[in-house]
Structure formats: C-alpha cells, structure tokens
Design a protein around this motif. Sequence first.
Motif, PDB file in Angstrom:
ATOM      1  N   MET A 169       0.842  -1.202   0.000  1.00 15.55           N
ATOM      2  CA  MET A 169       0.000   0.000   0.000  1.00 15.55           C
ATOM      3  C   MET A 169       0.878   1.254   0.000  1.00 15.55           C
ATOM      4  N   ARG A 170       0.385   2.274  -0.659  1.00 16.61           N
ATOM      5  CA  ARG A 170       1.085   3.557  -0.629  1.00 16.61           C
ATOM      6  C   ARG A 170       0.066   4.667  -0.430  1.00 16.61           C
ATOM      7  N   LEU A 171       0.487   5.746   0.167  1.00 14.48           N
ATOM      8  CA  LEU A 171      -0.391   6.886   0.404  1.00 14.48           C
ATOM      9  C   LEU A 171      -0.497   7.674  -0.899  1.00 14.48           C
ATOM     10  N   ILE A 172      -1.601   7.499  -1.613  1.00 14.95           N
ATOM     11  CA  ILE A 172      -1.754   8.092  -2.943  1.00 14.95           C
ATOM     12  C   ILE A 172      -2.048   9.584  -2.853  1.00 14.95           C
ATOM     13  N   SER A 201      -3.949  17.549   2.719  1.00 12.06           N
ATOM     14  CA  SER A 201      -4.017  18.413   3.900  1.00 12.06           C
ATOM     15  C   SER A 201      -3.235  17.867   5.087  1.00 12.06           C
ATOM     16  N   LEU A 202      -2.551  16.744   4.897  1.00  4.46           N
ATOM     17  CA  LEU A 202      -1.724  16.181   5.959  1.00  4.46           C
ATOM     18  C   LEU A 202      -0.279  16.653   5.786  1.00  4.46           C
ATOM     19  N   PRO A 203       0.510  16.637   6.847  1.00  4.62           N
ATOM     20  CA  PRO A 203       1.918  17.042   6.736  1.00  4.62           C
ATOM     21  C   PRO A 203       2.660  16.137   5.737  1.00  4.62           C
ATOM     22  N   GLN A 220       3.284  11.137   4.815  1.00  9.66           N
ATOM     23  CA  GLN A 220       3.305  10.213   3.683  1.00  9.66           C
ATOM     24  C   GLN A 220       4.601   9.419   3.667  1.00  9.66           C
ATOM     25  N   ALA A 221       5.730  10.077   3.920  1.00 11.58           N
ATOM     26  CA  ALA A 221       7.017   9.386   3.888  1.00 11.58           C
ATOM     27  C   ALA A 221       7.073   8.296   4.956  1.00 11.58           C
ATOM     28  N   VAL A 222       6.539   8.608   6.161  1.00 13.70           N
ATOM     29  CA  VAL A 222       6.545   7.614   7.237  1.00 13.70           C
ATOM     30  C   VAL A 222       5.707   6.414   6.853  1.00 13.70           C
ATOM     31  N   PHE A 223       4.510   6.650   6.306  1.00 16.21           N
ATOM     32  CA  PHE A 223       3.643   5.526   5.931  1.00 16.21           C
ATOM     33  C   PHE A 223       4.283   4.681   4.833  1.00 16.21           C
TER      34      PHE A 223
END
Length: 610
Positions: A49-52, A56-58, A62-65
């Motif tokens: 999974m990746r944060l597509i 509005s999030l820092p 995304q990098a951490v996820f």
Amino acid sequence: MVDLQKLILEMIARGEVLAATAERLCREMERLAPGVVCSIVGGEPDATMRLIAAPSLPEDYQAVFDSLGIRPSEAPGGGEPGDGSKAIGDPAADFLSAVALPPGVGARWSAPIRSAGKLVGALTFFFPEQRVATDLEREIAAVGIELCRIAFERDFALRANQRLLYTDSLTGLHNRACFEEALMEPPSTGGSALLLVDIDGLKTVNDTFGHNTGDSLIRTIAQRLAEAAAPYRAFRIGGDELAVLAAAEDVVPLAHRILDRLGQAADCAGHMLVPSMTIGAAIRAIDDKSGMIMRQNADLALYHGKDDGGRGSLVLYAPELRTRMNRRLRAIDQLRRALAEGRIEARYQPIVRLDSGAVTGFEALARIRERDGRIVAAADFQDAFADARNASDATRAMLRAVSADLRSWLDAGIAVGRVAVNLAPADFAHGHLVEEVQEIFVAAGVPLDRLALEITESVYLGRRELLVQRQMEALRSLGIKLALDDFGTGYASLTHLLFTPVDTLKVDKSFVDHLNNDEQTGGAVINGLMRIAEKLGVEVVAEGVETVEQRERLVGLGCRLGQGHLYSGALDSAAVGTLMRTMPARLPSTPLPTSIRSRGIRRRVQTRAA
C-alpha cells in the motif's frame, strides 16, 4: 455530490494520473465536509500500500507511511471508537494505525476500497476531535469509495498493459521497448554505462537439444542476470542479447560478477549446460544526450569480443576499436567489389624439398587486382574475411581460379604437383563445401587428386567439430589432401588430430623465426612436432623459411618440406609454367645444406633430447 461524481469521472475519462485524480477527490470531499481531512491509500491486490493522496496532511506523514511497506493482509486493526486516538470504521482498512496521528487530529475513520472482491485500498477521514463519522460524512465517503474503485481499476488496467508492453514474455525481464526508453533517460550522477550481454552458442544449443532447452537456458540466464545486476535493471533486447544499464564506476566489477554468476552449470530442460557469455560495455559520454552513441559503442565492443576471440569475457569500448572497425569495413567493401567484378586472382608459392630445392607443389594465395592494375596482397584485406559471406565467396573464386590454372597447365603438359587452397571457417558452416568443390573441379575437368585444402583451427570454434569432421572425411575420400595450417598456434591442436586426421601439418612461421643459432625454443618445438607427425604418419611443411640457417636447422630436425622467400615469393600462373617446364624444377640458387652439416645438427638434437 452529483457535481463531485461528474468532476472525478471526467478526470478519469480524460486519463488523468491516479495521484492527481485522488488529490482532487480528497479536496472536494474536504470541501463537502468542513473540518474533515481526507486521505486515500491504495495499491494493486496483494501489493504494498502507498499513500496516494493526502493534500491536507503534513508531508512527512506520507514518507513515514510509505516506509512501512504495509500490504492489505497486514492491516493492524485497532481499538474501538472513543479510545482517545481513533474512530475506526473498518479495522481491515485501518492501514494508518501504525502511524501516529498528526498534530491537531483527535481521531480517524477508515473505509475499505475493494475491486473484484479484493481489498485494494482505503479512504480515511481525520477529525479534529474524538468522534465517529456522521451520516453525511459516511454518505460522502461512500461516493468517494466508488469513485476510487473506478479510478483504481483504470490505473490497474493501465499498469497491466504497460507490463505487457514493457516486459519480455519469455524471461520476465524488461523488454526492448522499455530498454529504448530507459536509454533516453538522463545519465546518473557520475556517469552511466551500458553492458550488452550476448549468450554464446545459443544456436548450437537450439540445433542440438531443441528450442525448449534453448528457451530454458535463456530463462536461467535472465534470472541470474537480474540477480547479479541488482539494483540495476536488466533487459532482454533480442533473442540471445541482454542488457544492463549501470553506473559507470561499476561497469567492470559488475561485468565480472555477471560472468561469474551466469557461467555456472545449469539444468536446462534436463540437459546440464555450462553457459558462456560475452559482454560488450561502453561508458556514456557527456554529450551523448540520447544514449545512442553509448549503445553503438557497446555494440562495437561486443562485436569485437565475439569476432576476435574474446568470447566469454568483457570487452570495454575504446576509440581504437572504431578505427579497427572502419578498417575492416573498408576491407570488406573492397573485397566485395573485387568479387563482384571478377578481380580475385591466384598467386602460387612453391612448396619445396628442403634438402634439394625440388618443387613438390604450390600454395595458392589470394590477390586482388585493383582497377588501376595494382596487385593487393591478402594481408592487406585479411580483415574482410571476418564477413562470412565474403569469406565463402572468396574461397569459391579461388577454387575457380586454381581449377582454371590447373587445367591450363595440364593441357600444356606441365606437372605442378598438388595445389593447396586455403579454406575459411565460413566454408564449413553451410554444409555444402564438398558439393561445391566437386562441382567446380568437374566443370573445369581437373582431377580432385590435384587439390589440397588448408584449414586453421578456427574452423573448430563454435562447437562445430562434428560438422567439420564429416566434411573433412568426405573431402579426403575424394582424393583431396588436407593440411592443418599455422599448426602449433591454436588452442587444442593435438585434440583435433585425434578426431579429424589430416595429411599435412604446416608449422607456423613463428616457430621457424626462432631457429637462430643461439636459440633453442623454436628447434625444441619443431623437434617435438616432427616426432608427433612421424607417429601419426603425417607430412610436415615448414612455413616462412627465409634464411639458409633456418633451412639447415630444419633439415637437421628431419623436416623434409618447406616454403618461404628463401625459395620464392608468390608467382603468377605464367611464372609457374615457366618454372615447371624444366623438370625436376629446383629452387633456389643458394647453396644446399651439406649432408655432414645435416647429420651433425640432427645428432646434436637427438643427444639433447636423450
């Protein structure tokens, strides 16, 4: 929400990339649900999974996820609403539970995105306070999930098509189309390099064991190449040609790693094979914007490796390779034009008895007569014989010229003994050599027992021993004598003599050159060859005899025949007729070795051997 659906569906229909579509969808849902922050997580079934989208999030969220590498089956689950940190909608879709809530967020609520029954992502709402999703928010999310499903499925289809377009079906490596695109990419920092890997002898494997075995060999080599080349990409760009794009500083160690890994024995469809690869490599120049110059240079290096005895090794491009190639291309063109215009002529160097100078036969040497009448020696267009078609055509031209000259000498009552014609490896490749020789000499009305054929050990390269052996046996059965030329310089002379007997060994000029009064190396080698020839019942001819001292040493060693400029250079057919009209013809006018001198040399050699 109708406007939301229309907007996102139009973006999907226009072919907008998934990330842009998902980001716009998040922003529109945030507009419809004030105070809510939206994110979309996704990936192909069973993929990471990746944060597509999470506009509005820092950014660091995304990098951490993405660093966690979570798959759908690894969703952590979580607590119940009101536990002070989250408000879970579906634990199976709560991929973000492994990441701490961003500042200012009190809870999150996740809903799964499914395609064909498989979990492929999640839509998540973040709330500023601890609470669950309202009915309106759930309704917005339901619309968003359906739009995500449509966008995801379109993206999956595009990716699948791209894999088909850019993946080699046999090996699973990137294919030629992908390679051509990768070649256009800007070079990496420090410079880029290309390694072209060619599988040696694949045609022989296919012909001997069948294409299933050949395909198995290709798959095995491709898998090993991908492992050895990692982290660089490996490509299959042709039937037996693979490629790796790498950093310039890694080209040599990477090539050696590839050769070591790929050269290990492999079970290919039930046959144990030991693969051999040749690598041509080139480093990309700064001004090579498209990578095509690097490709041409690597091709050139590979060509030299395959053609000039560098099989099974790395050849790294250097500018002198292009100079050699240009010289070779000019020679090929020169020979091709001469063949087309009938300007190939034969010159004849006498083969003589060393002890008396009596002429016993001749070796036919190819010459080109230029349009201005100038005669060009074979050494000046030797590179042209790298072209297989040229080499075969030149052999046929020489056979026709020699048969015509033999016919004219026979008609004039001139006995010249046997005339030897040199063969090229290409003459054996097509399998019709015996028929061609017969056809040419029958057409000229010349008996085949007037012909000798000379080969070098290069005819055995490429695992063609059986094909060569059969044709050589057929030629000998017709009364043609066979000679192994340049003997002693090849890689397995004695082995070849066991399986394909010849009538004559021609000792290479390099050994004769060492027959100086103060040097024993050449004499020791020739002495050994003479003993071998005696046991096999084979005649020996020394090449390149240029001095009286060499002749006397050869006679002392028991060598009976020789040729070289001490006796004569190459003669045209008229000069041969003049020489041979007086029998016995003798060359040269220099003093012959005395019997006392001969016996003395032989006695000393035998004493040393003892």
